[in-house]
Motif scaffolding. Sequence first.
Motif, short mmCIF file in Angstrom:
data_model
loop_
_atom_site.label_atom_id
_atom_site.label_comp_id
_atom_site.label_asym_id
_atom_site.label_seq_id
_atom_site.Cartn_x
_atom_site.Cartn_y
_atom_site.Cartn_z
N ARG A 102 11.69 50.69 -8.21
CA ARG A 102 12.00 51.65 -9.36
C ARG A 102 11.32 52.91 -9.28
O ARG A 102 11.93 54.05 -9.57
CB ARG A 102 11.88 50.97 -10.63
CG ARG A 102 13.16 50.42 -11.18
CD ARG A 102 13.02 50.60 -12.76
NE ARG A 102 13.78 51.75 -13.30
CZ ARG A 102 13.74 52.02 -14.35
NH1 ARG A 102 13.17 51.28 -15.45
NH2 ARG A 102 14.48 53.13 -14.93
N ARG A 105 12.43 55.00 -6.27
CA ARG A 105 13.61 55.70 -6.49
C ARG A 105 13.34 56.79 -7.65
O ARG A 105 13.83 57.86 -7.58
CB ARG A 105 14.44 54.70 -7.29
CG ARG A 105 15.97 55.06 -7.49
CD ARG A 105 16.87 54.30 -8.25
NE ARG A 105 16.56 54.18 -9.81
CZ ARG A 105 16.57 53.20 -10.55
NH1 ARG A 105 17.43 52.01 -10.17
NH2 ARG A 105 16.29 53.46 -11.77
N SER A 106 12.63 56.60 -8.67
CA SER A 106 12.42 57.81 -9.72
C SER A 106 11.71 58.99 -8.95
O SER A 106 12.30 60.17 -9.05
CB SER A 106 11.61 57.32 -10.83
OG SER A 106 11.93 56.15 -11.14
N ILE A 109 14.14 60.89 -6.88
CA ILE A 109 15.13 61.71 -7.64
C ILE A 109 14.77 63.13 -7.73
O ILE A 109 15.26 64.24 -8.13
CB ILE A 109 15.26 61.16 -8.93
CG1 ILE A 109 16.32 59.91 -8.88
CG2 ILE A 109 16.38 62.10 -10.10
CD1 ILE A 109 16.62 59.34 -10.14
N ILE A 110 13.34 63.38 -8.10
CA ILE A 110 12.79 64.73 -8.37
C ILE A 110 13.08 65.98 -7.78
O ILE A 110 13.60 66.89 -8.27
CB ILE A 110 11.10 64.42 -8.53
CG1 ILE A 110 10.62 63.67 -9.46
CG2 ILE A 110 10.45 65.62 -8.68
CD1 ILE A 110 9.22 63.39 -9.43
N THR A 113 16.40 67.28 -8.87
CA THR A 113 16.57 67.87 -10.13
C THR A 113 15.88 69.09 -10.35
O THR A 113 16.32 69.85 -11.43
CB THR A 113 16.28 66.77 -11.16
OG1 THR A 113 14.69 66.45 -10.86
CG2 THR A 113 17.10 65.73 -11.16
N ILE A 114 14.81 69.25 -9.42
CA ILE A 114 14.23 70.58 -9.83
C ILE A 114 14.85 71.87 -9.26
O ILE A 114 15.55 71.82 -8.41
CB ILE A 114 12.83 70.58 -8.65
CG1 ILE A 114 11.96 69.43 -8.82
CG2 ILE A 114 12.17 72.15 -8.47
CD1 ILE A 114 10.58 69.88 -8.07
N PRO A 115 14.97 72.71 -10.38
CA PRO A 115 15.81 74.01 -10.13
C PRO A 115 15.43 74.64 -8.60
O PRO A 115 14.47 74.47 -8.39
CB PRO A 115 15.56 74.88 -11.49
CG PRO A 115 14.95 74.03 -12.17
CD PRO A 115 14.15 72.91 -11.59
N LEU A 173 20.73 58.94 -3.57
CA LEU A 173 21.06 58.17 -5.03
C LEU A 173 22.42 57.62 -4.99
O LEU A 173 22.49 56.46 -5.64
CB LEU A 173 21.13 59.28 -6.01
CG LEU A 173 20.48 59.06 -7.29
CD1 LEU A 173 19.34 58.46 -7.17
CD2 LEU A 173 20.73 60.26 -8.30
N VAL B 260 13.46 69.21 -17.23
CA VAL B 260 14.94 68.84 -16.72
C VAL B 260 14.53 67.47 -15.83
O VAL B 260 14.95 66.64 -15.68
CB VAL B 260 15.50 70.08 -15.75
CG1 VAL B 260 14.70 70.24 -14.55
CG2 VAL B 260 16.73 69.53 -15.40
N VAL B 261 13.24 67.58 -15.23
CA VAL B 261 12.55 66.17 -14.54
C VAL B 261 12.64 65.21 -15.33
O VAL B 261 13.06 64.06 -15.16
CB VAL B 261 11.36 66.76 -13.63
CG1 VAL B 261 10.85 65.50 -13.24
CG2 VAL B 261 11.72 67.66 -12.30
N SER B 264 15.97 64.02 -16.36
CA SER B 264 16.61 63.17 -15.73
C SER B 264 16.03 61.59 -15.33
O SER B 264 16.58 60.96 -15.30
CB SER B 264 16.41 64.00 -14.40
OG SER B 264 17.08 65.25 -14.44
N LEU B 265 14.58 61.72 -15.41
CA LEU B 265 14.14 60.63 -15.16
C LEU B 265 14.28 59.40 -16.36
O LEU B 265 14.76 58.38 -15.81
CB LEU B 265 12.60 60.62 -15.21
CG LEU B 265 12.09 61.16 -13.72
CD1 LEU B 265 10.28 61.51 -13.83
CD2 LEU B 265 12.35 60.45 -12.47
N GLN B 268 18.11 58.23 -15.77
CA GLN B 268 18.42 58.07 -14.18
C GLN B 268 19.37 56.94 -14.00
O GLN B 268 20.23 56.69 -13.18
CB GLN B 268 17.13 58.01 -13.31
CG GLN B 268 16.22 56.62 -13.67
CD GLN B 268 15.24 56.63 -12.91
OE1 GLN B 268 15.21 56.23 -11.62
NE2 GLN B 268 13.93 56.86 -13.41
N ARG B 269 19.15 56.01 -15.10
CA ARG B 269 20.16 54.57 -14.84
C ARG B 269 21.78 55.20 -15.03
O ARG B 269 22.56 54.81 -14.50
CB ARG B 269 19.70 53.68 -16.06
CG ARG B 269 20.13 52.48 -15.69
CD ARG B 269 19.63 51.44 -16.78
NE ARG B 269 20.44 51.60 -17.95
CZ ARG B 269 20.08 51.44 -19.30
NH1 ARG B 269 18.96 50.82 -19.53
NH2 ARG B 269 20.92 51.62 -20.37
N LEU B 271 22.78 58.22 -14.55
CA LEU B 271 23.01 59.18 -13.42
C LEU B 271 23.46 58.29 -12.25
O LEU B 271 24.65 58.20 -11.53
CB LEU B 271 21.96 59.92 -12.82
CG LEU B 271 21.61 61.04 -13.56
CD1 LEU B 271 20.08 61.61 -12.77
CD2 LEU B 271 22.69 62.18 -13.29
#
Lengths: 294, 282, 445
Positions: A102, A105-106, A109-110, A113-115, A173, B260-261, B264-265, B268-269, B271
Amino acid sequence: MMNSKKRKRTGFLLILPLLILFLGLTIYPLIYMIYMSFHQYSLASWEEPRFIGWENYREILRDRTASSSVSFTLFLLFTAVPLEILLGIGIAFLIRDVWGERALRSSLIIPMTIPPVVAGIAWKMLYNYEFGPINYFLSLFGLPKVSWLGSQFFARLGVLLIDVWQWTPFIFLVIYAGLQSIPRDVVEASLVDGASGWSAMRYIELPLLRPLIWVTLIIRVIDVLKLFDIVYMVTFGGPGSATHSYSFYIYKVGISFGWDVGYASALSVILLLVVTVLTNLLIRFLRLSETLGL
Amino acid sequence: MKWLTKTIKFILIGMVIFFFLFPVYWLVTTAFKRSEDWFTWPPSFFPQHWTLGNFLGLEGGFFGSVTTAISTITPYLINSIVIALSVALISTIIAALAAYAISRFKVGGMGFVSWIISIRMLPPIAAALPLYVIFSHLHLVDTWWALILSHLIFTTPFSTWILITFFNEIPQELDEAAFVDGANIGQTFWHITLPLSAPGLASVSTLAFIQSWGEFLMALVLTTSKNAQTLPIYLGRFITGWRIAWGPLAAAGLVTMLPVVVFSLLMQRYLLQGLTFGAVKG
Amino acid sequence: MRKLTITSMIFIVLVFGFSLGYATELAVWSSPDNADALFELAQNFMQAHPEIQIEVTPLSWEVLYPRILQDITAGVGAFDVTTWDLMTAGAIAPGMLDLEAFAQEHPDLVDPDFDDDDFIPTARYIYGYWGDKRIGQPFYGAAMFFFYRQDLFQDKALQEKFQAQYGRELRVPETWQEAKEVAQFFTKKFNPDSPTEYGIGLMFPRTHTLFYMFLNFFGPYRRSPEGIEKFGEVDLDWGDLFTADHQPAFNSEEGVKAIQDMIDLLPYSSDPLGSDYGETLEAFSKGMVAMVPQWTACMASWQESPDLQPFEEKVGIAIMPGKAPVSGGWGVGINAFSKNQEAAFQFIQYATSKEGDKIQWLKYRVGPTRKSVIEDPEVIADAPWLKDVYLPSLEGASHRPRIPEEPRVEDVLVGTISEILLGQAPNSIETLNLVAEEWKKVLSK
């Protein structure tokens, strides 16, 4: 039960907001763009639009920067996208069932999602010739410093790297989510029957994931055609016009210098045609109509 | 042999995590570095001295700090929040209505959906100029609505697509049971369909939020002042030419990316649920 | 929860809608090199005029210019005052307020001590006029200068070594030919005993920076007696890249030679094709290069640099090798669509007054545009070289075109020069002819 007519009418009312939004905001731009592509019109020259027929399009064929931006975009398409997909799939399989899944995975994702603008700033620092960490790591291996922003070859590589960095997590993802939704019993049954982990992957999971892979493929292909933010922040199209992505070139022509609306519109029309063709391919390949029950 | 596989896996994962997180790490640490540490050789990976100066507009160590001070970030932050939240909210509503109509009543069929999806594929640059012209006639240039509307164009199609797949998962028998009990469409939608598709709605609004928050090109073209400009524009203002104050810029980047990070975290589920596109059949 | 969100949002929108219009607010857009000076001038001004609020927004060059154009063509009026780069004069002129006409309509706002004749004549024209229209007040007077490590040039041991290696005296180069040898001497790769890593800090990135850097090299050829004979006198609006009859002049032997000079200096510089303003500033600041052609505003940063202390001993300023440095600089003007023209007029009058011009130089190294400031005893004591180096530099400076098509033609030339420097195109008259063709096409549109 409602009668058929009432259903249709209600249905229509429900989609009305969407319809208004899109009709207003997309049809006009489309018409405007096509119309302007046949005119000579530059906001900076303070003159009225002048009809010139196909001249803008002829100009595009002669334009060296336009063709180099096409070749750069194609370069990205054939390197970045396959890389991202392979890596994304690889990482999804790598991470699955590992301790701390987990958290991993988190963290993955970063980047997604970062602009892109923020990513651009970070990477611009990393690519600094004299003091950047990347050149530092290279020097630790005895390699010479690389001019990431001053050399055509490396600037392109640099943009490629950032794109891979930013979008592999997206592929990861999607594939990961797909893996989760495959029921375990199918896989387990095959393992019980004597298949190895690798075969299970190859013959069961990957085929099931294929529709997802197609989806990400075409989404990424179309997104690469839109590439702008990173180029703007990190290289501003340079050096020379080495990292002019197609969208960036349209920006330069249409907004950055001189507001040559006519020529930019012609370039945009071509882009639009390409995207439309690709989108139709998407819908066909995915057999989207089935998926959506239509 | 098993431990060999495990070790290789471990190393690979380590490399992957390093690759994806190092730029973020660099940005975050630079935001807290003093100006003499921004560029050193060897690079300062573990700064010895921390400072909050970049956030307070004190750092700079040279002229230019005044103009790159982060204190001017507030209006942009507000703009970003308002716009991204509005876009998330409005696009979810519009998409939900449309998705319901398509899922339940098959309005427009595949042709309609194709059209919707192709809009999402529209390159923003192609739309930016004409939209600029429209909005300047409507006096909407440099307003929140200019950005909200233009962002909606790109987030709504995707949301609709995903929501259609979610609504399809909800058996129509539930709808019919509700009708039998005397409910109309509105009540069915509100009390049955929506709650059951809550993960889908969460997923879709999160994606819309992320996209709107980070959007750059439309904001670049359609806005001209702090009345409506968003954080990405604030960051992109002086990226070339002058001596870049990396510390305050990284600090501003941190402020831009944090909401935003984090968001999103947390989501995330959802997402994950949304991103299967209904393509993988169980 | 949903209802709460909607209500709060409607609230926010309403608040925003009603929050317009309290004190007169001036939106001032500025390039980063002018911003700090403008910021302080704005502070001073606001103290004297508390009913006027001024907000200075720095925008990088690539962002500022399209934004000005965008605003004036749409008539939005998002900015009241802006600094404009002298070469954009032609393009933005139609959208800027005619200051002389305005002054005639509002004589009460004109400052009697403004003294328009005090401006250096060249400065007043290039930063003020487009044709007959006065679209700006001169703000940042600039030509590029040649900054160098005085301490190194005066070092006896280094002088001896140079004499031994090159057979002549070590001195600040006066031509680019001389500069090549000196630069080589100061580059560690070629001379392991060099005190600096690189001989010269060059910025040749694929932006408008390259366009003006090129003029530093082309100018000397253009303004040589042979050049004047061949191409005619330089027109102030069309600049050194054109002949007297407005034809391209760079697609010539002189142009090729100029580019060759640039190519020859590449090995002695750190990442010249990837460096811009910021990078060369940083390099000189850290003591990594011995010489750097730059604008005066950099001095403000260098004066703070620990590696360049004591400043007067370590940093010397000379006229550019070739003696035809490119002119730069900014005028400050008012948006024709501004809703606060009176306040704006008062502000720019102050910003470009004798007091304003002096403050901007003394504190921020933003080049003065007024004769009185250059002659001012305080300024002379502070920077004696200003009179000796600055004035002749400005007067002998080479100019870029100020015509409306400037951005487009510039981009074409920059692209080609960039390719030549990268080695992708040959440095020849044929290559430059392609650019000239393109220019003629753009200009005839």
